[in-house]
Write a protein that holds these residues in place. Structure first.
Motif, short mmCIF file in Angstrom:
data_model
loop_
_atom_site.label_atom_id
_atom_site.label_comp_id
_atom_site.label_asym_id
_atom_site.label_seq_id
_atom_site.Cartn_x
_atom_site.Cartn_y
_atom_site.Cartn_z
N GLU A 268 -14.84 -14.96 -7.90
CA GLU A 268 -14.70 -15.03 -6.44
C GLU A 268 -15.84 -14.30 -5.75
OE1 GLU A 268 -10.92 -12.98 -5.97
OE2 GLU A 268 -11.97 -11.09 -5.62
N ALA B 102 -12.81 -16.24 1.36
CA ALA B 102 -11.64 -17.09 1.14
C ALA B 102 -10.89 -16.74 -0.15
CB ALA B 102 -12.05 -18.55 1.13
N ALA B 103 -11.58 -16.75 -1.28
CA ALA B 103 -10.92 -16.43 -2.55
C ALA B 103 -10.49 -14.98 -2.63
CB ALA B 103 -11.81 -16.81 -3.72
N ASN C 197 -14.14 -19.82 -6.56
CA ASN C 197 -14.72 -20.45 -5.37
C ASN C 197 -16.24 -20.43 -5.43
OD1 ASN C 197 -15.18 -17.69 -4.74
ND2 ASN C 197 -14.93 -18.04 -2.54
N MET D 26 -11.10 -23.64 -5.47
CA MET D 26 -11.41 -23.58 -4.05
C MET D 26 -12.81 -24.15 -3.80
SD MET D 26 -9.90 -19.81 -3.09
CE MET D 26 -9.97 -20.14 -1.33
N SER D 27 -12.92 -24.93 -2.74
CA SER D 27 -14.21 -25.56 -2.43
C SER D 27 -14.41 -25.58 -0.92
CB SER D 27 -14.25 -26.98 -2.98
OG SER D 27 -13.25 -27.78 -2.37
N ALA E 26 -8.27 -21.26 4.23
CA ALA E 26 -8.36 -21.64 2.82
C ALA E 26 -7.72 -20.58 1.93
CB ALA E 26 -9.81 -21.86 2.43
N THR F 290 -4.48 -21.26 -0.43
CA THR F 290 -4.62 -21.03 -1.87
C THR F 290 -3.52 -20.08 -2.35
OG1 THR F 290 -7.01 -21.38 -1.76
CG2 THR F 290 -6.17 -20.18 -3.67
N ASP G 196 -5.97 -27.62 -5.87
CA ASP G 196 -7.22 -27.78 -5.12
C ASP G 196 -7.00 -27.43 -3.66
OD1 ASP G 196 -9.21 -28.87 -7.00
OD2 ASP G 196 -7.81 -30.55 -7.18
N VAL G 197 -7.85 -26.56 -3.12
CA VAL G 197 -7.81 -26.21 -1.70
C VAL G 197 -9.25 -26.18 -1.20
CG1 VAL G 197 -7.21 -24.47 0.03
CG2 VAL G 197 -5.73 -24.80 -1.97
N SER G 198 -9.51 -26.85 -0.11
CA SER G 198 -10.84 -26.79 0.49
C SER G 198 -10.76 -26.14 1.87
CB SER G 198 -11.47 -28.18 0.62
OG SER G 198 -10.92 -28.89 1.72
#
Length: 401
Positions: free
Chosen positions: A22, A26-27, A103, A131-132, A178, A182, A203-205
């Protein structure tokens, strides 16, 4: 360890191990909240500087504000993932984990031979959070994504700001969205795993998470054929909902239903004739006559000091607030009276920190230290079977730091 509150009971994620590749916001936000609930977070960082959020600024006694916010209660492992030996270390760590979260930039995992589908096949009980920025397919799938860019692509900037000028939000909304989705996805996958033993790829963007939060302006635009106007503090679909002047400043008033309107004009303003006026009696009608309603409300609020108006609004049950600065927020009596401040250790010494927003009444909040880069490398590797001589060799070869 610094804790606050009761200590009986067990944190809900005690015994859950998360290995996280990470960086940024976000992550680390998602894993910070998992750590708050008791999960063990093994944070994998680059050996040459670590999570680049460590260098965003140096305002917290020489440490970065984003980093100390998002990384308490984690174990830092500094690892060179460009080396085959580093990837072998990562493989061994993931083999003993319940959750693997990442991520990195698009394609980074695949380039190191660590594809998620292969990983899921090797460890069918593993929860993988991928994560993207824009998702794993589509024309933007390989684009790098940062909060400001995603806010722009999703239209969030277009609806934020004043009529004269758009603005991004004052906090990294796309990152936060995000991270929170997540977190909820991982918790859902862990709940299913507890029942079935089956892992998941979640999957989370940033794009999808922010688009979800744009649903209200989306529907407004789709069904009116017009772009939602930027209203500053105001609201495009609710009136009165804005900052209104007082003798010594301004107060925010948010009337979301007709009962609130009646209370405002009868109990606070003493203008009962406005309560059932045909132009103002419903929110839809007040929106049609927005300028007039705002003028009427402002003509009344200016008669009060801010303190007088707030007291009157609270007594009448009309939603209202001060327009606080960040300094006002830090000193907010609601935080102090409810004991929302605690202390966490860092490599530079203790710092104040807010307790997690989710609390459990039977167990203390977890407020463990913010780790220095690679502070736990040796202990984490020893915990997965590396001998002291092997750890020394990896360090000598600059695989770990």
């Amino acid at each position: 360890m610094t804790t606050s509150g009761p200590t009986q009971g067990e944190r809900p994620l005690e015994g859950v191990t998360v290995v996280s590749l990470e960086q940024a916001v976000a992550a680390p936000l998602a894993t910070r909240h998992l750590a708050d609930m008791g999960a063990r977070i093994i944070k994998i960082e680059r050996i040459d500087g670590g999570d680049f959020a460590r260098d965003y600024d140096d305002v917290v006694d020489g440490l970065a504000s984003h980093f100390v916010w998002l990384n308490r209660s984690k174990e830092s492992v500094a690892l060179d993932l460009k080396s085959s030996a580093g990837v072998e270390v990562l493989e061994r760590l993931v083999a003993g984990a319940d959750v693997f979260l990442q991520n990195l930039a698009p394609g980074a995992l695949e380039r190191m031979g660590f594809g998620l589908e292969d990983l899921a096949a090797r460890y069918p009980g593993l929860v993988i959070a991928n994560m993207s920025g824009y998702g794993t397919s589509g024309p933007f799938g390989d684009h790098r994504a940062y909060d400001m860019l995603v806010q722009a692509e999703t239209g969030l900037i277009a609806v934020t700001g004043t009529p004269e000028e758009p603005a991004k939000t004052g906090v990294p909304t796309a990152d936060l969205a995000a991270g929170m989705y997540t977190l909820s996805g991982v918790l859902g996958a862990l709940f299913r795993k507890a029942r079935t033993g089956r892992g998941a790829i979640v999957d989370v963007s940033m794009f999808d998470a922010t688009i979800e939060w744009m649903s209200h302006p989306m529907y407004m635009s789709m069904y009116t054929g017009q772009e939602i106007p930027r209203m500053g503090i105001g609201h495009p679909a609710i009136v009165p909902y804005d900052a209104y002047p007082t003798k010594d400043g301004q107060v925010l008033i948010g009337v979301q239903n007709n009962r609130g309107w009646v209370r405002l004009v009868t109990e606070v303003f003493d203008r009962p004739e406005w309560a059932d006026h045909p132009d103002y009696e419903t929110n839809v009608k007040r929106c049609r006559h927005r300028e007039t309603v705002d003028e009427l409300v402002s003509g009344q609020t200016i008669r009060f000091t801010s303190r007088e108006l707030l007291d009157a609004l609270v007594e009448a049950g009309v939603p209202a607030a001060r327009l606080n600065s960040v300094a006002d927020m830090v000193g907010h009596p609601q935080l102090a009276e409810r004991g929302r401040w605690a202390e966490v250790e860092t490599e530079k010494g203790p710092i104040p920190a807010l307790l997690p927003p989710v609390t459990f009444r039977d167990v203390a909040a977890r407020m463990d230290p913010v780790p220095g880069l690679g502070a736990h490398t040796s202990s984490v590797l020893a915990g997965v079977g590396y001998a002291a001589a092997e750890i020394d060799d990896l360090r000598r070869r600059a695989v770990i730091a």
